[in-house]
Design a protein around this motif. Structure first.
Motif, PDB file in Angstrom:
ATOM      1  N   GLU A   1      -4.898   7.316  -1.392  1.00  0.00           N
ATOM      2  CA  GLU A   1      -3.732   7.431  -0.521  1.00  0.00           C
ATOM      3  C   GLU A   1      -3.467   6.145   0.258  1.00  0.00           C
ATOM      4  OE1 GLU A   1      -3.342  11.993   0.807  1.00  0.00           O
ATOM      5  OE2 GLU A   1      -5.119  10.959   1.610  1.00  0.00           O
ATOM      6  N   LEU A   2      -2.182   5.866   0.416  1.00  0.00           N
ATOM      7  CA  LEU A   2      -1.692   4.773   1.246  1.00  0.00           C
ATOM      8  C   LEU A   2      -0.763   5.399   2.275  1.00  0.00           C
ATOM      9  CD1 LEU A   2      -1.203   1.760   1.957  1.00  0.00           C
ATOM     10  CD2 LEU A   2       0.582   1.764   0.196  1.00  0.00           C
ATOM     11  N   GLU A   3      -1.041   5.156   3.539  1.00  0.00           N
ATOM     12  CA  GLU A   3      -0.170   5.649   4.609  1.00  0.00           C
ATOM     13  C   GLU A   3       0.674   4.479   5.085  1.00  0.00           C
ATOM     14  OE1 GLU A   3      -0.483   7.851   8.980  1.00  0.00           O
ATOM     15  OE2 GLU A   3      -2.243   6.862   8.139  1.00  0.00           O
ATOM     16  N   ILE A   4       1.987   4.637   5.010  1.00  0.00           N
ATOM     17  CA  ILE A   4       2.876   3.615   5.564  1.00  0.00           C
ATOM     18  C   ILE A   4       3.460   4.190   6.850  1.00  0.00           C
ATOM     19  CG2 ILE A   4       3.327   2.293   3.474  1.00  0.00           C
ATOM     20  CD1 ILE A   4       5.888   3.873   3.095  1.00  0.00           C
ATOM     21  N   MET A   5       3.438   3.369   7.904  1.00  0.00           N
ATOM     22  CA  MET A   5       3.740   3.864   9.245  1.00  0.00           C
ATOM     23  C   MET A   5       4.733   2.947   9.947  1.00  0.00           C
ATOM     24  SD  MET A   5      -0.242   4.451  10.397  1.00  0.00           S
ATOM     25  CE  MET A   5      -0.509   2.686  10.414  1.00  0.00           C
ATOM     26  N   GLN A   6       5.360   3.519  10.962  1.00  0.00           N
ATOM     27  CA  GLN A   6       6.286   2.760  11.790  1.00  0.00           C
ATOM     28  C   GLN A   6       6.225   3.326  13.203  1.00  0.00           C
ATOM     29  OE1 GLN A   6      10.578   3.205  11.013  1.00  0.00           O
ATOM     30  NE2 GLN A   6      10.507   1.029  10.504  1.00  0.00           N
ATOM     31  N   ARG A   7       6.324   2.447  14.165  1.00  0.00           N
ATOM     32  CA  ARG A   7       6.282   2.856  15.570  1.00  0.00           C
ATOM     33  C   ARG A   7       7.165   1.900  16.364  1.00  0.00           C
ATOM     34  NH1 ARG A   7       2.567   5.716  18.550  1.00  0.00           N
ATOM     35  NH2 ARG A   7       1.140   5.814  16.798  1.00  0.00           N
ATOM     36  N   GLU A   8       7.811   2.434  17.381  1.00  0.00           N
ATOM     37  CA  GLU A   8       8.622   1.594  18.255  1.00  0.00           C
ATOM     38  C   GLU A   8       7.753   0.537  18.919  1.00  0.00           C
ATOM     39  OE1 GLU A   8      10.834   2.500  22.351  1.00  0.00           O
ATOM     40  OE2 GLU A   8      11.673   3.608  20.644  1.00  0.00           O
ATOM     41  N   GLY A   9       8.254  -0.684  19.012  1.00  0.00           N
ATOM     42  CA  GLY A   9       7.549  -1.753  19.705  1.00  0.00           C
ATOM     43  C   GLY A   9       6.532  -2.498  18.855  1.00  0.00           C
ATOM     44  N   MET A  10       6.591  -2.344  17.527  1.00  0.00           N
ATOM     45  CA  MET A  10       5.656  -3.072  16.657  1.00  0.00           C
ATOM     46  C   MET A  10       5.926  -4.568  16.753  1.00  0.00           C
ATOM     47  SD  MET A  10       5.586  -0.804  13.136  1.00  0.00           S
ATOM     48  CE  MET A  10       7.097  -1.561  12.593  1.00  0.00           C
ATOM     49  N   ILE A  11       4.903  -5.365  16.504  1.00  0.00           N
ATOM     50  CA  ILE A  11       5.078  -6.806  16.382  1.00  0.00           C
ATOM     51  C   ILE A  11       4.923  -7.171  14.912  1.00  0.00           C
ATOM     52  CG2 ILE A  11       4.301  -7.296  18.739  1.00  0.00           C
ATOM     53  CD1 ILE A  11       1.593  -8.132  17.477  1.00  0.00           C
ATOM     54  N   ASP A  12       5.517  -8.272  14.497  1.00  0.00           N
ATOM     55  CA  ASP A  12       5.480  -8.663  13.087  1.00  0.00           C
ATOM     56  C   ASP A  12       5.197 -10.164  12.967  1.00  0.00           C
ATOM     57  OD1 ASP A  12       5.653  -8.529  10.352  1.00  0.00           O
ATOM     58  OD2 ASP A  12       7.832  -8.355  10.285  1.00  0.00           O
ATOM     59  N   PRO A  13       3.926 -10.545  13.200  1.00  0.00           N
ATOM     60  CA  PRO A  13       3.593 -11.970  13.099  1.00  0.00           C
ATOM     61  C   PRO A  13       3.655 -12.442  11.651  1.00  0.00           C
ATOM     62  CG  PRO A  13       1.600 -10.676  13.428  1.00  0.00           C
ATOM     63  CD  PRO A  13       2.764  -9.724  13.525  1.00  0.00           C
ATOM     64  N   PRO A  14       3.771 -13.755  11.438  1.00  0.00           N
ATOM     65  CA  PRO A  14       3.776 -14.285  10.066  1.00  0.00           C
ATOM     66  C   PRO A  14       2.511 -13.858   9.322  1.00  0.00           C
ATOM     67  CG  PRO A  14       4.299 -16.001  11.660  1.00  0.00           C
ATOM     68  CD  PRO A  14       3.875 -14.797  12.441  1.00  0.00           C
ATOM     69  N   LYS A  15       2.651 -13.661   8.011  1.00  0.00           N
ATOM     70  CA  LYS A  15       1.533 -13.208   7.184  1.00  0.00           C
ATOM     71  C   LYS A  15       0.968 -14.398   6.399  1.00  0.00           C
ATOM     72  CE  LYS A  15       3.350  -8.530   6.683  1.00  0.00           C
ATOM     73  NZ  LYS A  15       4.558  -8.583   7.489  1.00  0.00           N
ATOM     74  N   GLY A  16       0.160 -15.192   7.029  1.00  0.00           N
ATOM     75  CA  GLY A  16      -0.456 -16.323   6.361  1.00  0.00           C
ATOM     76  C   GLY A  16      -1.413 -15.863   5.276  1.00  0.00           C
ATOM     77  N   ALA A  17      -1.576 -16.679   4.246  1.00  0.00           N
ATOM     78  CA  ALA A  17      -2.420 -16.297   3.109  1.00  0.00           C
ATOM     79  C   ALA A  17      -3.881 -16.105   3.510  1.00  0.00           C
ATOM     80  CB  ALA A  17      -2.313 -17.348   2.009  1.00  0.00           C
TER      81      ALA A  17
END
Length: 134
Positions: free
Chosen positions: A51-67
């Motif tokens: 199983e993979l749970e994909i989630m969302q919540r108010e106020g999330m941060i989204d920093p760059p995804k460096g390798a």
């Protein structure tokens, strides 16, 4: 023991859900929402009940995804054979997804490719089994 599931926060749950359903055959739950905590999720289940749970919540941060960062790095999805790795990688590329690493034999004797999902997360597509390096 086994890992029960992997979870990740995403910006667009429907887009991510559709990606895993279309390309990797995931089955999806109904969307769950808790309006008191501003949390929503989908459960995606694959052939072997992983199983993979994909989630969302108010106020999330989204920093760059460096390798090369700490924490979550990639999800590896195993397919039947090398041909399926090649075919699925080509299909994803044709559909506009970035191929981060083309299909190849790795130093640890695995045949794999790496593509980026709609939000830039690495998805490793790996052939079943360990192969001799030739």
């Amino acid at each position: 023991m086994r890992i029960g599931h992997v979870a990740m926060y995403v910006n667009d749950m429907e887009r991510e859900r559709d990606f895993f359903v279309k390309y990797f055959g995931a089955k999806t739950s109904s969307k769950y929402s808790n309006f008191q905590t501003n949390f929503s999720n989908y459960w995606l289940t694959f052939d072997n009940n992983t199983e993979l749970e994909i989630m969302q919540r108010e106020g999330m941060i989204d920093p760059p995804k460096g390798a090369y960062r700490t924490g979550y790095h990639h999800i590896a999805i195993t397919v039947m054979d090398r041909k399926e790795v090649d075919d699925l990688t080509r299909r994803l590329e044709k559909d506009g997804y970035q191929v981060a690493k083309g299909a190849r034999m790795t130093g640890d004797k695995r045949y794999e490719s790496v593509v980026l999902d709609p939000e830039g997360n690495e998805i490793e597509i790996i052939a079943e089994g360990i192969f001799d390096v030739k």
